[in-house]
Design a protein around this motif. Sequence first.
Motif, PDB file in Angstrom:
ATOM      1  N   LYS B 213      72.037 -67.268 -23.184  1.00  0.00           N
ATOM      2  CA  LYS B 213      72.841 -66.570 -24.177  1.00  0.00           C
ATOM      3  C   LYS B 213      72.165 -66.663 -25.552  1.00  0.00           C
ATOM      4  CE  LYS B 213      77.580 -66.829 -25.920  1.00  0.00           C
ATOM      5  NZ  LYS B 213      78.043 -65.526 -26.207  1.00  0.00           N
ATOM      6  N   GLU B 214      71.684 -67.859 -25.851  1.00  0.00           N
ATOM      7  CA  GLU B 214      71.009 -68.033 -27.135  1.00  0.00           C
ATOM      8  C   GLU B 214      69.735 -67.208 -27.199  1.00  0.00           C
ATOM      9  OE1 GLU B 214      70.501 -72.188 -27.715  1.00  0.00           O
ATOM     10  OE2 GLU B 214      72.523 -72.453 -28.517  1.00  0.00           O
ATOM     11  N   LEU B 215      69.025 -67.202 -26.061  1.00  0.00           N
ATOM     12  CA  LEU B 215      67.775 -66.445 -26.032  1.00  0.00           C
ATOM     13  C   LEU B 215      68.041 -64.966 -26.291  1.00  0.00           C
ATOM     14  CD1 LEU B 215      64.663 -66.433 -25.308  1.00  0.00           C
ATOM     15  CD2 LEU B 215      65.411 -65.624 -23.081  1.00  0.00           C
ATOM     16  N   THR B 216      69.042 -64.417 -25.582  1.00  0.00           N
ATOM     17  CA  THR B 216      69.304 -62.989 -25.764  1.00  0.00           C
ATOM     18  C   THR B 216      69.747 -62.702 -27.188  1.00  0.00           C
ATOM     19  OG1 THR B 216      71.463 -63.364 -24.790  1.00  0.00           O
ATOM     20  CG2 THR B 216      69.817 -62.369 -23.385  1.00  0.00           C
ATOM     21  N   GLU B 217      70.572 -63.603 -27.723  1.00  0.00           N
ATOM     22  CA  GLU B 217      71.037 -63.358 -29.083  1.00  0.00           C
ATOM     23  C   GLU B 217      69.916 -63.537 -30.106  1.00  0.00           C
ATOM     24  OE1 GLU B 217      74.564 -65.702 -29.334  1.00  0.00           O
ATOM     25  OE2 GLU B 217      75.613 -64.222 -28.105  1.00  0.00           O
ATOM     26  N   ASP B 218      69.111 -64.581 -29.889  1.00  0.00           N
ATOM     27  CA  ASP B 218      67.987 -64.780 -30.805  1.00  0.00           C
ATOM     28  C   ASP B 218      67.012 -63.623 -30.715  1.00  0.00           C
ATOM     29  OD1 ASP B 218      69.130 -67.071 -31.536  1.00  0.00           O
ATOM     30  OD2 ASP B 218      67.753 -68.425 -30.497  1.00  0.00           O
ATOM     31  N   ILE B 274      75.094 -58.531 -19.263  1.00  0.00           N
ATOM     32  CA  ILE B 274      75.937 -58.232 -18.100  1.00  0.00           C
ATOM     33  C   ILE B 274      75.506 -59.126 -16.938  1.00  0.00           C
ATOM     34  CG2 ILE B 274      76.688 -56.476 -16.455  1.00  0.00           C
ATOM     35  CD1 ILE B 274      76.048 -54.396 -18.633  1.00  0.00           C
ATOM     36  N   GLU B 275      74.185 -59.227 -16.750  1.00  0.00           N
ATOM     37  CA  GLU B 275      73.671 -60.085 -15.685  1.00  0.00           C
ATOM     38  C   GLU B 275      74.112 -61.525 -15.891  1.00  0.00           C
ATOM     39  OE1 GLU B 275      69.404 -59.930 -14.693  1.00  0.00           O
ATOM     40  OE2 GLU B 275      69.596 -57.779 -15.017  1.00  0.00           O
ATOM     41  N   ASN B 276      74.218 -61.891 -17.131  1.00  0.00           N
ATOM     42  CA  ASN B 276      74.584 -63.252 -17.497  1.00  0.00           C
ATOM     43  C   ASN B 276      76.097 -63.458 -17.479  1.00  0.00           C
ATOM     44  OD1 ASN B 276      73.636 -65.718 -18.151  1.00  0.00           O
ATOM     45  ND2 ASN B 276      73.300 -65.289 -20.304  1.00  0.00           N
ATOM     46  N   GLN B 277      76.814 -62.427 -17.080  1.00  0.00           N
ATOM     47  CA  GLN B 277      78.291 -62.487 -16.988  1.00  0.00           C
ATOM     48  C   GLN B 277      78.927 -62.873 -18.323  1.00  0.00           C
ATOM     49  OE1 GLN B 277      80.281 -62.692 -13.668  1.00  0.00           O
ATOM     50  NE2 GLN B 277      78.585 -61.499 -12.939  1.00  0.00           N
ATOM     51  N   GLN B 278      78.419 -62.272 -19.388  1.00  0.00           N
ATOM     52  CA  GLN B 278      78.955 -62.622 -20.693  1.00  0.00           C
ATOM     53  C   GLN B 278      80.146 -61.758 -21.084  1.00  0.00           C
ATOM     54  OE1 GLN B 278      74.820 -63.839 -22.326  1.00  0.00           O
ATOM     55  NE2 GLN B 278      76.088 -63.475 -24.113  1.00  0.00           N
ATOM     56  N   TYR B 279      80.584 -60.941 -20.141  1.00  0.00           N
ATOM     57  CA  TYR B 279      81.730 -60.083 -20.449  1.00  0.00           C
ATOM     58  C   TYR B 279      82.897 -60.359 -19.505  1.00  0.00           C
ATOM     59  CZ  TYR B 279      78.651 -57.281 -23.397  1.00  0.00           C
ATOM     60  OH  TYR B 279      77.804 -56.855 -24.369  1.00  0.00           O
ATOM     61  N   PRO B 280      83.660 -61.401 -19.748  1.00  0.00           N
ATOM     62  CA  PRO B 280      84.826 -61.628 -18.895  1.00  0.00           C
ATOM     63  C   PRO B 280      85.907 -60.623 -19.281  1.00  0.00           C
ATOM     64  CG  PRO B 280      84.822 -63.167 -20.682  1.00  0.00           C
ATOM     65  CD  PRO B 280      83.608 -62.332 -20.880  1.00  0.00           C
ATOM     66  N   PHE B 281      86.718 -60.248 -18.295  1.00  0.00           N
ATOM     67  CA  PHE B 281      87.778 -59.311 -18.687  1.00  0.00           C
ATOM     68  C   PHE B 281      89.132 -59.994 -18.590  1.00  0.00           C
ATOM     69  CE2 PHE B 281      87.207 -58.701 -14.191  1.00  0.00           C
ATOM     70  CZ  PHE B 281      88.487 -58.575 -13.709  1.00  0.00           C
ATOM     71  N   GLY B 398      78.500 -52.397 -12.188  1.00  0.00           N
ATOM     72  CA  GLY B 398      79.123 -52.352 -10.873  1.00  0.00           C
ATOM     73  C   GLY B 398      78.923 -53.647 -10.117  1.00  0.00           C
ATOM     74  N   GLU B 399      77.663 -54.107 -10.091  1.00  0.00           N
ATOM     75  CA  GLU B 399      77.353 -55.336  -9.349  1.00  0.00           C
ATOM     76  C   GLU B 399      78.125 -56.535  -9.889  1.00  0.00           C
ATOM     77  OE1 GLU B 399      73.127 -55.824  -9.501  1.00  0.00           O
ATOM     78  OE2 GLU B 399      72.798 -54.115  -8.177  1.00  0.00           O
ATOM     79  N   SER B 400      78.297 -56.580 -11.198  1.00  0.00           N
ATOM     80  CA  SER B 400      78.940 -57.749 -11.797  1.00  0.00           C
ATOM     81  C   SER B 400      80.453 -57.738 -11.668  1.00  0.00           C
ATOM     82  CB  SER B 400      78.571 -57.856 -13.271  1.00  0.00           C
ATOM     83  OG  SER B 400      77.179 -57.907 -13.407  1.00  0.00           O
ATOM     84  N   TYR B 401      81.034 -56.577 -11.421  1.00  0.00           N
ATOM     85  CA  TYR B 401      82.497 -56.509 -11.380  1.00  0.00           C
ATOM     86  C   TYR B 401      83.019 -55.981 -10.049  1.00  0.00           C
ATOM     87  CZ  TYR B 401      82.259 -57.692 -16.220  1.00  0.00           C
ATOM     88  OH  TYR B 401      82.002 -58.359 -17.373  1.00  0.00           O
ATOM     89  N   HIS B 402      82.176 -56.068  -9.001  1.00  0.00           N
ATOM     90  CA  HIS B 402      82.579 -55.644  -7.655  1.00  0.00           C
ATOM     91  C   HIS B 402      83.040 -54.195  -7.639  1.00  0.00           C
ATOM     92  CE1 HIS B 402      82.146 -59.803  -6.710  1.00  0.00           C
ATOM     93  NE2 HIS B 402      83.012 -60.113  -7.659  1.00  0.00           N
TER      94      HIS B 402
END
Lengths: 223, 420
Positions: B213-218, B274-281, B398-402
Amino acid sequence: MKVLIIEDEPSLRNSIREYLEHQGFICEVAADFREAMDKVTDYEYDCIVADIGLPLGSGLDIIRELKVLKSKAGIIIISAKDSLEDKLGGLELGADDYLTKPFHLSELNARINALLRRKNFDGNTSITFFEITIIPSSKTVLVHDKSITLTGKEYQLLLYFIANQHRVVTKSALAGHLWGDAYDQAGSYDFIYTHIKNLRKKMLEAGGEDYIKTVYGTGYRFG
Amino acid sequence: MKLLTKTTVYFLLIMLPVFTAGAFYLFHKFNKEIKHETDEELVNDQLEWLRYLDTAHIDNPIFRFNTQEFQLTPTDKPVQKKYKLKGVHLYQETEDAQAPFRELSQVISIHGQNYQMVLRKSMIEKDDLLKNIIHVMLIAFGGLLCFVVISNWFISRNMWRPFYRSLDKIRQLQLNKMETPDFPQTPTHEFNQLNEALNQMTARIHQDYINMKELTEDAAHEMQTPLAITQSKLELLLQDENLSEEQLKNIGQTSEELQRLSRLNHNLLLLAKIENQQYPFTERPDLHQVIAKYLSLFEELIREKELNIETSLVPTAPWPLHPALADIMISNLLGNAIKYNYPEGHIQITLTTNTFTISNTSSLPEIPAANVFQRFKKNDQGYSNSNGLGLAIVKKIGESYHIRISYQYRNGLHIFTASC
């Protein structure tokens, strides 16, 4: 109108300052957290443009401090972080707007204008450009005191032009302003041309002058 | 199968043959014992009879008895020294059935006359015996089983409690909550080992997650900042009144390319997130509203191309998605359908509670199945605005949220379907 620009990157800071000063703002700058804190505690500003990631501290703490001071300044966050939490976090603290880097200077300018209109006059003031008068509270546009009817997009376009008068605004900046993030889905910017054409036609029909000049291959200049 | 059910079933599977074998062993043992006892009684009776017959009056006529229990008939057969014992079946009138008997037979001599003497004793019917044994066994077996199951349940419930607690914690584990679960000490050695391993594992995953998460944000910050500076410099440069048309055009194009780079960067980061599942709903966005929003947002584009849009939408369709991702999914698919359409083409949008289908006409040929959701596989070189990530992002969402995302090409229509 006094604007404080809090940004640690000197090049970006100077660009913003130059652009805003040209549009008639009085600009102050701060390069790090401490400098920014000193300035916000000592002076009053109409608008503060703040980066979140600063040396020696976070821009979010400056917003907190401004709220403690009950400052009336409008706050616009500019940040490279575009995650939802960052945006919501900033807005929850009391920021008025959030702009993700990279942004168009013309867009920042337009947002500052809109914010100041909302903050200082509750929208109850008119914007005048020669024979054109805009009353934001009622979204009315008068040319030679005669009301003309504009579509929502045409109205926004005119406001954007007047905020950035005498400056070249690119087509992508216009598209970004009018359609937000989704505009990159567009195959081309041709549709902007239609709106410009209609706006120009309506203004000319009302007896106004043609202020919209096409800058070849790039965008438009108003005034 | 639950652990408790499993142990019970295994217990039953093992116990069933043991109990059956036990029943058979008991049956045989009893049978043998009864036979032995009966034989002893028969021999005893015979001795009594012989003693009695010996003392019978010398002038007695020839004896002749014939009952099922005792037979004495004169015979010419030679005298047997030793009696014979065997099992026989005799007809029982009262029960109208054959019944088992033990029989002792011997040819004896009474006062010079040879007699065939037969002594019989009825035996408990084997069927009844078997039935009785099985009955007893069943009661014992059933009782034991109930006892075992109940005690097993109580023991298991207590013993496995830490396990289920850990399981619950793992299930509720949400990396984005920014906290590591703590698996506590238990009285069981194995569970302690398990929890220790889980603690280590989750701590490691959590650390990886934070690093990512830090890497992507940095990365976002580090890349977007120079982009922002360049962008602003170009915009200032554009304001120079002395520039020639050619120079303006060049600056304009550079600015465009820079925007493309920035969008590309933005989209790659989005993919990583998205791959990192940083979007919980937490709330389910109504897809109908999202579609309506983008239809009105793209209104100009649609009108510009004079596209004919047909919609068939259910009024509400709450989808299990993060609202921001629902926006991206719809805007990417609808944007594509508009972008790759030809003037006066068609778009058909269908939404049910769990499927979303969008099909569009296009002059482009079918997209090869292998490329459709691949990154940077552009369908057409003509659109410099495309960065080839739109569909890859849709697929990743799609893959991350079935949600199943599929593509079909039928009758000149490009059809994308999302179903949850």
